[in-house]
Design a protein around this motif. Structure first.
Motif, mmCIF file in Angstrom:
data_model
loop_
_atom_site.group_PDB
_atom_site.id
_atom_site.type_symbol
_atom_site.label_atom_id
_atom_site.label_comp_id
_atom_site.label_asym_id
_atom_site.label_seq_id
_atom_site.Cartn_x
_atom_site.Cartn_y
_atom_site.Cartn_z
ATOM 1 N N ASP A 1 79.030 13.772 -11.205
ATOM 2 C CA ASP A 1 78.881 13.380 -12.599
ATOM 3 C C ASP A 1 77.887 14.281 -13.323
ATOM 4 O OD1 ASP A 1 79.287 11.798 -14.901
ATOM 5 O OD2 ASP A 1 77.598 10.500 -14.386
ATOM 6 N N CYS A 2 76.758 14.575 -12.694
ATOM 7 C CA CYS A 2 75.759 15.464 -13.313
ATOM 8 C C CYS A 2 76.350 16.852 -13.553
ATOM 9 C CB CYS A 2 74.525 15.594 -12.428
ATOM 10 S SG CYS A 2 73.478 14.142 -12.351
ATOM 11 N N THR A 3 76.904 17.450 -12.511
ATOM 12 C CA THR A 3 77.387 18.831 -12.606
ATOM 13 C C THR A 3 78.502 18.966 -13.627
ATOM 14 O OG1 THR A 3 76.830 19.132 -10.258
ATOM 15 C CG2 THR A 3 78.252 20.781 -11.266
ATOM 16 N N VAL A 4 79.540 18.169 -13.490
ATOM 17 C CA VAL A 4 80.693 18.269 -14.389
ATOM 18 C C VAL A 4 80.295 17.854 -15.808
ATOM 19 C CG1 VAL A 4 83.031 17.420 -14.862
ATOM 20 C CG2 VAL A 4 82.345 17.961 -12.514
ATOM 21 N N GLY A 5 79.456 16.828 -15.931
ATOM 22 C CA GLY A 5 79.030 16.381 -17.265
ATOM 23 C C GLY A 5 78.262 17.445 -18.031
ATOM 24 N N ILE A 6 77.396 18.181 -17.344
ATOM 25 C CA ILE A 6 76.650 19.262 -17.998
ATOM 26 C C ILE A 6 77.620 20.332 -18.481
ATOM 27 C CG2 ILE A 6 75.031 21.170 -17.583
ATOM 28 C CD1 ILE A 6 73.572 19.169 -15.625
ATOM 29 N N GLY A 7 78.538 20.744 -17.609
ATOM 30 C CA GLY A 7 79.522 21.757 -17.996
ATOM 31 C C GLY A 7 80.390 21.308 -19.159
ATOM 32 N N GLN A 8 80.865 20.077 -19.113
ATOM 33 C CA GLN A 8 81.730 19.580 -20.189
ATOM 34 C C GLN A 8 80.991 19.465 -21.512
ATOM 35 O OE1 GLN A 8 83.276 15.976 -18.369
ATOM 36 N NE2 GLN A 8 85.188 17.037 -17.835
#
Length: 156
Positions: A97-104
């Motif tokens: 959630d952290c990784t993908v959320g930052i990218g998105q």
């Protein structure tokens, strides 16, 4: 999601005392005009000391993040990015959630030509978890270096 109403004019945080946002949702990412619009180039942010909290135990999680992007009309202002990333220190979320959320969030607000993020998480419970996300295929002709974060055995 809070957006910067002056994103096309002047940075909100440069040269100012800035408090750490209480959460990623409250953080304002600041964008400024790309000084090299029309040029195909890569910008990289390496964040070797990213932290968040495990949503189950509340214990800290640590990662080395690498964000690569090919700017279009805007670039992210680095101080606002540091404040945004720092706001995860008291944020409970799984690594994915952290990784993908930052990218998105960066991709949605900045609208780069291309963006990828690699989250190289240190082990908790004996298992390192690496998470990768990108907006699609990189533009033709973009020089794309390796992220150069070794597998866990070599980290540290």
């Amino acid at each position: 999601m809070t957006e910067n109403p002056t994103a096309k004019t002047a940075p909100l945080f440069l040269g100012q005392d800035s408090a750490m946002p209480a959460s990623p949702e409250e953080a304002i990412l600041d964008y400024v005009p790309n000084p090299r619009t029309g040029e195909l180039y890569l910008t990289r942010f390496a964040i070797p000391e990213f932290t968040s909290l495990c949503p189950v135990t509340g214990q800290p999680d640590f990662a080395h993040l690498v964000i690569d992007y090919a700017p279009d009309k805007t670039i992210v202002e680095s101080k606002s990015l540091k404040l945004f990333l720092g706001s995860f220190r008291n944020h409970a979320a799984f690594h994915e959630d952290c990784t993908v959320g930052i990218g998105q969030r960066l991709a949605t607000e900045m609208k780069p030509q291309w963006l990828r993020i690699g989250g190289y998480w240190y082990p908790r419970g004996g298992i390192p978890i690496d998470v990768f996300w990108q907006t699609g295929e990189p533009p033709k002709g973009l020089w794309l270096p390796d992220q150069d974060v070794p597998s866990y055995r070599g980290r540290g």
